[in-house]
Write a protein that holds these residues in place. Structure first.
Motif, PDB file in Angstrom:
ATOM      1  N   SER A 473      36.591   2.356 -45.819  1.00 31.09           N
ATOM      2  CA  SER A 473      36.580   0.937 -46.176  1.00 31.09           C
ATOM      3  C   SER A 473      36.433   0.820 -47.690  1.00 31.09           C
ATOM      4  O   SER A 473      35.568   1.473 -48.284  1.00 31.09           O
ATOM      5  N   CYS A 474      37.265   0.002 -48.306  1.00 30.99           N
ATOM      6  CA  CYS A 474      37.239  -0.047 -49.774  1.00 30.99           C
ATOM      7  C   CYS A 474      36.099  -0.914 -50.279  1.00 30.99           C
ATOM      8  O   CYS A 474      35.836  -0.978 -51.477  1.00 30.99           O
ATOM      9  N   GLY A 475      35.418  -1.621 -49.362  1.00 31.91           N
ATOM     10  CA  GLY A 475      34.243  -2.387 -49.749  1.00 31.91           C
ATOM     11  C   GLY A 475      34.536  -3.744 -50.343  1.00 31.91           C
ATOM     12  O   GLY A 475      33.634  -4.474 -50.749  1.00 31.91           O
ATOM     13  N   PHE A 476      35.787  -4.129 -50.361  1.00 35.30           N
ATOM     14  CA  PHE A 476      36.206  -5.369 -51.012  1.00 35.30           C
ATOM     15  C   PHE A 476      35.738  -6.597 -50.239  1.00 35.30           C
ATOM     16  O   PHE A 476      35.300  -7.578 -50.817  1.00 35.30           O
ATOM     17  N   CYS A 477      35.805  -6.540 -48.901  1.00 35.45           N
ATOM     18  CA  CYS A 477      35.368  -7.713 -48.134  1.00 35.45           C
ATOM     19  C   CYS A 477      34.228  -7.355 -47.171  1.00 35.45           C
ATOM     20  O   CYS A 477      34.170  -6.241 -46.654  1.00 35.45           O
ATOM     21  N   THR A 478      33.352  -8.331 -46.954  1.00 34.01           N
ATOM     22  CA  THR A 478      32.126  -8.082 -46.205  1.00 34.01           C
ATOM     23  C   THR A 478      32.337  -7.722 -44.731  1.00 34.01           C
ATOM     24  O   THR A 478      31.701  -6.803 -44.242  1.00 34.01           O
ATOM     25  N   PRO A 479      33.227  -8.441 -44.013  1.00 34.51           N
ATOM     26  CA  PRO A 479      33.349  -8.103 -42.578  1.00 34.51           C
ATOM     27  C   PRO A 479      33.679  -6.637 -42.359  1.00 34.51           C
ATOM     28  O   PRO A 479      33.143  -6.011 -41.443  1.00 34.51           O
ATOM     29  N   CYS A 480      34.512  -6.083 -43.216  1.00 36.94           N
ATOM     30  CA  CYS A 480      34.894  -4.681 -43.050  1.00 36.94           C
ATOM     31  C   CYS A 480      33.807  -3.758 -43.601  1.00 36.94           C
ATOM     32  O   CYS A 480      33.412  -2.803 -42.933  1.00 36.94           O
ATOM     33  N   ARG A 481      33.310  -4.056 -44.786  1.00 39.99           N
ATOM     34  CA  ARG A 481      32.317  -3.165 -45.398  1.00 39.99           C
ATOM     35  C   ARG A 481      31.067  -3.051 -44.522  1.00 39.99           C
ATOM     36  O   ARG A 481      30.608  -1.963 -44.196  1.00 39.99           O
ATOM     37  N   SER A 518      38.587  -9.389 -41.169  1.00 35.88           N
ATOM     38  CA  SER A 518      38.828  -8.498 -42.305  1.00 35.88           C
ATOM     39  C   SER A 518      40.056  -8.923 -43.094  1.00 35.88           C
ATOM     40  O   SER A 518      40.973  -9.538 -42.569  1.00 35.88           O
ATOM     41  N   HIS A 519      40.050  -8.498 -44.351  1.00 43.68           N
ATOM     42  CA  HIS A 519      41.080  -8.924 -45.287  1.00 43.68           C
ATOM     43  C   HIS A 519      42.384  -8.156 -45.101  1.00 43.68           C
ATOM     44  O   HIS A 519      43.468  -8.698 -45.275  1.00 43.68           O
ATOM     45  N   CYS A 520      42.314  -6.886 -44.783  1.00 46.34           N
ATOM     46  CA  CYS A 520      43.544  -6.097 -44.691  1.00 46.34           C
ATOM     47  C   CYS A 520      43.585  -5.290 -43.403  1.00 46.34           C
ATOM     48  O   CYS A 520      42.659  -5.296 -42.598  1.00 46.34           O
ATOM     49  N   GLY A 521      44.661  -4.571 -43.242  1.00 52.76           N
ATOM     50  CA  GLY A 521      44.924  -3.815 -42.023  1.00 52.76           C
ATOM     51  C   GLY A 521      43.844  -2.815 -41.681  1.00 52.76           C
ATOM     52  O   GLY A 521      43.594  -2.548 -40.503  1.00 52.76           O
TER      53      GLY A 521
HETATM   54 FE1  SF4 Z   1      38.824  -3.228 -48.144  1.00 49.87          FE
HETATM   55 FE2  SF4 Z   1      40.645  -3.940 -46.327  1.00 49.87          FE
HETATM   56 FE3  SF4 Z   1      38.218  -3.166 -45.535  1.00 49.87          FE
HETATM   57 FE4  SF4 Z   1      38.463  -5.481 -46.740  1.00 49.87          FE
HETATM   58  S1  SF4 Z   1      39.415  -4.922 -44.757  1.00 49.87           S
HETATM   59  S2  SF4 Z   1      36.910  -3.903 -47.208  1.00 49.87           S
HETATM   60  S3  SF4 Z   1      40.101  -5.065 -48.174  1.00 49.87           S
HETATM   61  S4  SF4 Z   1      39.697  -1.922 -46.593  1.00 49.87           S
END
Ligand code: SF4
Length: 576
Positions: A473-481, A518-521
């Motif tokens: 997870s790149c940590g950019f958005c909270t739901p994913c991080r 989440s923001h991305c795939g």
């Molecule tokens: Fe990053 Fe995508 Fe995860 Fe958001 S959903 S933290 S943008 S990897």
């Protein structure tokens, strides 16, 4: 020169520095920023973002074991740590060696594997681990380790349209020029070629959008950041079919009006860089790359290779573009899409390695040749990376529509408990699905097919996949991080036998939240292994539960008991 990129890419400068000094100090960040005329904060952010750059010294021998279910082996890693008296992720006090884990390194057809100072070393077993320990203690340079340890074979077990024939350099370019760029685009349109990275977007449509986008500078990017665990087909394409890939890029450039292409190569395949650069140089010599390709005035196209630094998220096209722009690989907000606002804000086509090779072959052999194979919604063939518990792991090219059963038969897999189609972000399926087909309309895959025998601890596999997403997870958005970390904790608890029915409900709820918010795939697909696991293998989860009945996570009354005993006070009213 045609290159708009500065002569040295930040990632390459940092790779070189890391290689020489074993880390990138704050001082080094300053001097790199100064040298490349980049803001210091940008260089520092890049160092922090990418897994292969370090702010603390790594060992002279830096070993990273793959932790993939197909090319990883935690027990061999433990063995080497013990032999060398190393604690994982801590550089030994004499500075000689460090040992850690990394996500799948794309060697799943070569058994347990690791990277030593960035170079893939495979077919690990107990005796090879002992030999490695001896070489390290004797301070033998990696260049002098047995050469066969580093030899990487293709293992192509089934070839069809694309892998059957060798590709003559220049063949596709001649075919484009014979019929013209418009006709070439029409061929690709009629072929119904869809993106091979997994999403399956129409290639001709993407190229058309880019060609029609406003502006006069355009780019072609080949996404060779093959990071999905269990995938290694791009490694094979770039080893033996690189000319088809280069020509797919050049013909895309010809069609959309781009003069510059980039190959974004995953760091784990950095060992291919010299070979690929040599091929590019030969093509320039032969008039197949650079200015006036085939001697044609105005047909200018060149290719530059940029090597990533250990971030799975950079396989996402907008994150890849950020990385190419020398930044951390955080996905962009979309729209706008790369076809209109891509690299350097210019219209950009990003295609998978296999898509570009297929495009070159289609222009060469015609759309009928391609359309004749596959299903009506998924034309042509798919190159699969088959790994896990089977007799013949490797590359299998099939017409779309092949069933899981057929693949299992061909690769010699028996008593199969489950198959993971499309890597951790794909689908985990049980035997009742083995008559399903590989196709965009059924089981879609970017190429990964991992097989799990009955004897495998599938819960551990699901936990491994979940950890992968938490790590990547790149940590950019909270739901994913935060969500992926919660999913990992939940899986840890259940897999270790400490979970309750309540934890399973929590897992389900968190999974739904992460995939929706989440923001991305990456975030959207991160809960897939848990979701499919709970759906098709619920008994595995339930068997590990502490108590079958619903139990609240935290029992306030019980935890007050300790305080009561300590204080020797037990008020009747203070019970809950
Ligand atoms: Fe990053 Fe995508 Fe995860 Fe958001 S959903 S933290 S943008 S990897």
């Amino acid at each position: 020169t045609m290159n708009t990129q500065p002569p040295e890419h930040l990632l390459h400068v940092m790779h070189a520095h890391q290689e020489e000094h074993r880390f990138i100090s704050d001082q080094a960040v300053n001097s790199i920023a100064e040298k490349l005329k980049l803001p210091r904060a940008q260089v520092e952010a890049v160092r922090e973002f990418y897994a292969f750059f370090h702010s603390k010294p790594r060992g002279t021998y830096d070993l990273l074991f793959s932790n993939c279910t197909s090319c990883g082996s935690p027990s061999l890693m433990r063995q080497l740590c013990e032999l060398l008296h190393v604690t994982a992720d801590k550089t030994r006090s004499d500075g000689a060696v460090s040992i850690g884990e990394t996500s799948c390194i794309g060697m799943c057809d070569h058994g347990a594997s690791l990277l030593v100072n960035g170079r893939p070393l495979h077919s690990l077993d107990g005796s090879r681990i002992e030999a490695i320990a001896k070489l390290i203690e004797a301070a033998t340079p990696v260049e002098q380790w047995p050469a066969e340890w580093f030899e990487i074979n293709n293992h192509i077990h089934r070839s069809d349209l694309l892998l059957k024939e060798s590709f003559t350099p220049g063949a596709a370019l001649h075919a484009v020029e014979a019929g013209g760029a418009d006709a070439a685009l029409e061929k690709i349109r009629f072929s119904d070629l869809r993106g091979r990275g997994g999403a399956g977007f129409s290639t001709a449509q993407k190229w058309q959008f880019c060609r029609e986008a406003a502006g006069d500078t355009r780019y072609v990017i080949c996404n060779a950041d093959e990071g999905e665990p269990g995938t290694f087909k791009d490694r094979v394409l770039l080893t033996s079919y690189a000319d088809a890939v280069f020509e797919g890029m050049a013909l895309c450039g010809r069609i959309i009006g781009a003069r510059q292409g980039y190959i974004y190569l995953r760091a784990e395949y950095r060992y291919l860089l010299d070979r690929l650069e040599n091929r590019l140089a030969e093509r320039r010599e032969a008039g197949l790359l650079g200015e006036k390709i085939l001697g044609i005035e105005g047909f200018d196209f060149d290719i530059e290779i940029v090597v990533g630094a250990g971030a799975y998220i950079c396989g996402e096209e907008s994150a890849l573009i950020e990385s190419l722009e020398e930044k951390p690989g955080n996905p962009r907000i979309r729209p706008p899409f790369p076809v209109t606002h891509g690299y350097m804000g210019k219209p950009t086509v990003v295609n998978n390695v296999e898509t570009l090779a297929a495009a070159a072959a289609i222009v060469l052999h015609g759309e009928r040749w391609f359309r004749g194979a596959g299903t009506w919604q998924s034309r042509g063939t798919k190159i699969l990376s088959v790994s896990g518990d089977c007799a013949r792991p490797g590359i299998y090219e099939y017409p779309f529509g092949v069933s899981i059963n057929d693949i299992l038969k061909d690769c010699g897999a028996v008593q199969v408990q489950a198959v993971q189609v499309g890597g951790p972000s794909g689908r985990l399926v049980d035997p009742s699905h083995f008559d399903h087909h590989i196709a965009f309309e059924d089981l879609a895959t970017g190429g990964s097919l991992m097989i799990f025998h009955h004897s495998r601890n599938l819960l551990e596999v699901i936990r491994n996949f979940t950890c992968f997403f938490t790590h990547e997870s790149c940590g950019f958005c909270t739901p994913c991080r935060v969500g992926t970390a919660l999913l990992k904790n939940g899986m840890d608890k259940v897999a270790s036998g400490h979970g309750t029915a309540h934890d399973l409900d929590e897992l389900k709820a968190t999974a739904a939240l992460v995939s929706r918010r989440s923001h991305c795939g990456l975030g959207m697909t991160a809960p897939n292994p848990i979701r499919d696991g709970l759906k098709y293998f619920p008994e595995l989860f339930e068997a590990r539960l502490l108590h079958q009945e619903m139990e609240p996570e935290f029992n306030l009354d019980a935890s007050l008991e300790e305080a009561r005993q300590l204080t020797h006070r037990d008020d009747a009213e203070a019970h809950l």
